[in-house]
Design an enzyme around this catalytic site. Structure first.
Site, PDB file in Angstrom:
ATOM      1  N   LYS A 136      64.735  62.176  58.475  1.00  0.00           N
ATOM      2  CA  LYS A 136      65.832  61.468  57.853  1.00  0.00           C
ATOM      3  C   LYS A 136      65.356  60.688  56.629  1.00  0.00           C
ATOM      4  O   LYS A 136      66.150  60.209  55.843  1.00  0.00           O
ATOM      5  CB  LYS A 136      66.434  60.453  58.850  1.00  0.00           C
ATOM      6  CG  LYS A 136      66.855  61.048  60.157  1.00  0.00           C
ATOM      7  CD  LYS A 136      67.223  59.898  61.169  1.00  0.00           C
ATOM      8  CE  LYS A 136      67.316  60.498  62.555  1.00  0.00           C
ATOM      9  NZ  LYS A 136      67.383  59.453  63.580  1.00  0.00           N
ATOM     10  N   ASP A 157      51.827  61.415  53.405  1.00  0.00           N
ATOM     11  CA  ASP A 157      50.863  60.581  54.115  1.00  0.00           C
ATOM     12  C   ASP A 157      49.638  61.445  54.401  1.00  0.00           C
ATOM     13  O   ASP A 157      48.801  61.621  53.520  1.00  0.00           O
ATOM     14  CB  ASP A 157      51.545  60.036  55.376  1.00  0.00           C
ATOM     15  CG  ASP A 157      50.750  58.964  56.084  1.00  0.00           C
ATOM     16  OD1 ASP A 157      50.146  58.123  55.413  1.00  0.00           O
ATOM     17  OD2 ASP A 157      50.728  58.961  57.328  1.00  0.00           O
TER      18      ASP A 157
END
Ligand code: IMP
Length: 193
Positions: free
Chosen positions: A55, A115
């Protein structure tokens, strides 16, 4: 060139005194407009499918899309990864596939943050099996210090330090997604013991 951001720039968030603002809404809006203009120029005269990763990327996608002056459609993909944020297990599972065919189409995969790089590399490989005409990646944030495999995005908003950030779509345990700024979540708010 992608702006590199130090973690000392702004004050704290007005309604969340524990959160330090890393990127203000104004800074983000300016950079998103630049990325949109760049994409518009790169795909002049063509159509695009913007594929958002749920999301976390939904706010970035909706603001980026409004800065792209080309015929565009949206699609969304969702993955689950195992392990907590500091110990990515390397296992990524597709939870929701795209709804439309991307074969022969120009696709921009829209991510919130790079990341470890595992999610992006998994998704790129997956989308490439559908044989798009072009596959590019737009990521709002990049944390180079955390990469554990080589990872490439074509459009990056900001390079940020190794901090856990929330806001502008990004969460901690599903909270903070609606903060308009990107803020640093202090380690004591997510580490126990
Ligand atoms: P990666 O596979 O390790 O690159 O993980 C990417 C996903 O982890 C992102 O799409 C985010 O959903 C989540 N993530 C990584 N770092 C952060 C962070 O600092 N704040 C919020 N979510 C993060």
């Amino acid at each position: 060139m992608t702006p590199a951001i130090a973690n000392t720039m702004h004050g704290t968030h007005a309604h969340r005194p524990n959160l330090k603002v890393l990127l203000s809404r104004e800074q983000i809006a300016r950079r998103v407009a630049e990325l949109g203009a760049q994409i518009t120029q790169d795909f002049q005269g063509q159509s695009l499918i913007l594929v958002g990763v749920l999301k976390g990327a939904c706010i970035f996608l909706s603001e980026l899309a409004r800065q792209i002056e080309l015929d565009s459609t949206f699609d969304f993909i969702s993955i689950s990864s195992y392990g907590n944020r500091s110990e990515h297990s390397g296992e990524v599972r597709l939870a929701k596939d795209i709804d439309q065919s991307i074969e022969g189409k120009n696709v921009i995969l829209v991510e919130d943050i790079l990341d470890t790089g595992l999610t992006l590399n998994y998704l790129k490989e997956l989308l490439l099996t559908h044989q798009p005409a072009a596959l590019k990646v737009a990521a709002l944030l990049n944390k180079p210090a955390r990469h554990i495999q080589p990872v490439h995005a074509d459009y990056i908003g900001f390079e940020i330090p190794n901090e856990f950030v929330v806001g502008y779509g990004m969460d901690y345990a599903e909270h903070y997604r609606n903060l308009p700024d990107v803020c640093i979540l202090p380690p004591e708010m997510y580490q126990s013991g």
